[in-house]
Design an enzyme around this catalytic site. Sequence first.
Site, PDB file in Angstrom:
ATOM      1  N   TYR A   1       7.398 -11.345  -2.728  1.00 58.81           N
ATOM      2  CA  TYR A   1       8.298 -11.705  -3.831  1.00 58.81           C
ATOM      3  C   TYR A   1       9.083 -12.994  -3.593  1.00 58.81           C
ATOM      4  O   TYR A   1       9.924 -13.369  -4.389  1.00 58.81           O
ATOM      5  CB  TYR A   1       9.281 -10.554  -4.103  1.00 58.81           C
ATOM      6  CG  TYR A   1       8.731  -9.498  -5.044  1.00 58.81           C
ATOM      7  CD1 TYR A   1       7.512  -8.884  -4.786  1.00 58.81           C
ATOM      8  CD2 TYR A   1       9.420  -9.116  -6.186  1.00 58.81           C
ATOM      9  CE1 TYR A   1       7.007  -7.906  -5.640  1.00 58.81           C
ATOM     10  CE2 TYR A   1       8.933  -8.148  -7.044  1.00 58.81           C
ATOM     11  CZ  TYR A   1       7.721  -7.542  -6.764  1.00 58.81           C
ATOM     12  OH  TYR A   1       7.231  -6.589  -7.612  1.00 58.81           O
TER      13      TYR A   1
ATOM     14  N   LYS B   1      -2.019  -3.906   4.177  1.00 57.56           N
ATOM     15  CA  LYS B   1      -3.440  -4.113   3.886  1.00 57.56           C
ATOM     16  C   LYS B   1      -3.960  -5.020   4.988  1.00 57.56           C
ATOM     17  O   LYS B   1      -4.500  -6.101   4.757  1.00 57.56           O
ATOM     18  CB  LYS B   1      -3.562  -4.730   2.477  1.00 57.56           C
ATOM     19  CG  LYS B   1      -4.949  -4.833   1.919  1.00 57.56           C
ATOM     20  CD  LYS B   1      -5.642  -3.513   1.658  1.00 57.56           C
ATOM     21  CE  LYS B   1      -7.094  -3.796   1.278  1.00 57.56           C
ATOM     22  NZ  LYS B   1      -8.009  -2.675   1.542  1.00 57.56           N
TER      23      LYS B   1
ATOM     24  N   ASP C   1      -4.571   0.803  -0.534  1.00 57.53           N
ATOM     25  CA  ASP C   1      -5.549   1.452  -1.420  1.00 57.53           C
ATOM     26  C   ASP C   1      -5.730   2.924  -1.050  1.00 57.53           C
ATOM     27  O   ASP C   1      -5.689   3.815  -1.908  1.00 57.53           O
ATOM     28  CB  ASP C   1      -6.893   0.697  -1.412  1.00 57.53           C
ATOM     29  CG  ASP C   1      -7.414   0.382  -0.009  1.00 57.53           C
ATOM     30  OD1 ASP C   1      -6.670   0.591   0.985  1.00 57.53           O
ATOM     31  OD2 ASP C   1      -8.572  -0.074   0.107  1.00 57.53           O
TER      32      ASP C   1
ATOM     33  N   ASP D   1       6.425  -1.720  -4.612  1.00 53.13           N
ATOM     34  CA  ASP D   1       6.555  -1.728  -6.073  1.00 53.13           C
ATOM     35  C   ASP D   1       5.455  -0.874  -6.698  1.00 53.13           C
ATOM     36  O   ASP D   1       5.708  -0.007  -7.543  1.00 53.13           O
ATOM     37  CB  ASP D   1       6.472  -3.174  -6.576  1.00 53.13           C
ATOM     38  CG  ASP D   1       6.568  -3.248  -8.083  1.00 53.13           C
ATOM     39  OD1 ASP D   1       7.452  -2.577  -8.661  1.00 53.13           O
ATOM     40  OD2 ASP D   1       5.756  -3.959  -8.707  1.00 53.13           O
TER      41      ASP D   1
ATOM     42  N   ASP E   1       5.902   3.259  -8.727  1.00 52.61           N
ATOM     43  CA  ASP E   1       5.547   3.731 -10.076  1.00 52.61           C
ATOM     44  C   ASP E   1       4.700   4.993  -9.930  1.00 52.61           C
ATOM     45  O   ASP E   1       4.864   5.963 -10.676  1.00 52.61           O
ATOM     46  CB  ASP E   1       4.769   2.664 -10.853  1.00 52.61           C
ATOM     47  CG  ASP E   1       5.689   1.765 -11.689  1.00 52.61           C
ATOM     48  OD1 ASP E   1       6.873   1.637 -11.331  1.00 52.61           O
ATOM     49  OD2 ASP E   1       5.221   1.194 -12.704  1.00 52.61           O
TER      50      ASP E   1
END
Length: 352
Positions: free
Chosen positions: A138, A188, A221, A245, A249
């Site tokens: 970010y 990742k 993932d 982030d 959700d």
Amino acid sequence: MTTLKIAAYPGDGIGPEVTAEAMRVLSAAARLEPELHLEFTTLPWGIEYWKQHGRCVPENFLSIVRPFDAILLGAVGWPALLPDHETLWPLVQIRQAFDQYACMRPAKLYRGLKSVLAGKGPAEIDFVVLRENSEGEYVDNGGRLKRGTPDEFAVQTAVHTRKGVERILRYGFEMARKRRKKLTMVTKSNAQRHAYVLWDDILAELAPQYPDIESERQHCDACAMNMVRWPEKFGVVVASNLFGDLLTDLGGVLAGGLGLAPSTNTNPERNFPSMFEPVHGSAPDIAGKGIANPIAAILSGAMLLDHLDHPAAAARIRTAVEETLLSGAATPDLGGKLTTEQMGSAVLANVT
Ligand code: IPM
Ligand code: MN
């Protein structure tokens, strides 16, 4: 008597509707504490401010917010009028300028609610995602060149610092002591071999210092998949800014929906005010209808009180929410018919 000065930044869309309920419930809980007084100052920023002033926040917005003890944010963004990356940028700036590096997002399914996951209940869905909130993907670091030509390109480079990664992992280890004694770090690093391998290295250095905590690594993932099939295997999930982030959700919907998911943007050292906000956005599609669920904003308010050392008042709010949800009170997102204000009143009635 302690007076806490709170900047209410209701923002756009459903932000003002849910923030109003959070303020009512927070004030009620504070009134029950003998030594606590809350003083709210509302900042009229967002898309309406932009209509008058050509910008969403005043130029010196950071210095305006700086003296407060905490910020209670609703939601920002109104994409039909202004692109999200413009309206949302002040929010990201507050997080970064005030070093709010720990973004805590619990995914806890309250009793009486159903998850979208079949066969998983409150015993299984109860973990926290700790999102690194001050750097990573970010950071405003990049540019666009050769604009409008066939050779146009953009670069945007994430920044991961040893200090930044270490402090969020330590925060996570400490938190894991109270949560299933398990920490899952999400990166990742199988594909991005510079930044996320730094995360791997730092985890390997820190883990021996917390022998009571089981720590593991997952790639983002796989983690998304595992949260769906085995939510009960997570205690504290520590993730970079972007992965945090994404996963919150998901965590929100697993725990009954985004209408219920609270969030902190914490500066643990308290050198700056911290900010508390629901995970959901401004939801323009239902804005002004008075049907948004205020619980996420109310629970964010409880996290604010916890952060400022008023756990008793925070507990009153959480218990009230628990009882309210258990009683079947529900806004349309939960399959009910209550308005935002009625839901707020239902919680208020249980604040004792
Ligand atoms: C969130 C939001 C923000 C983010 C947006 C509004 C910039 O999605 O708080 O999760 O991406 O951090
Ligand atoms: Mn988000």
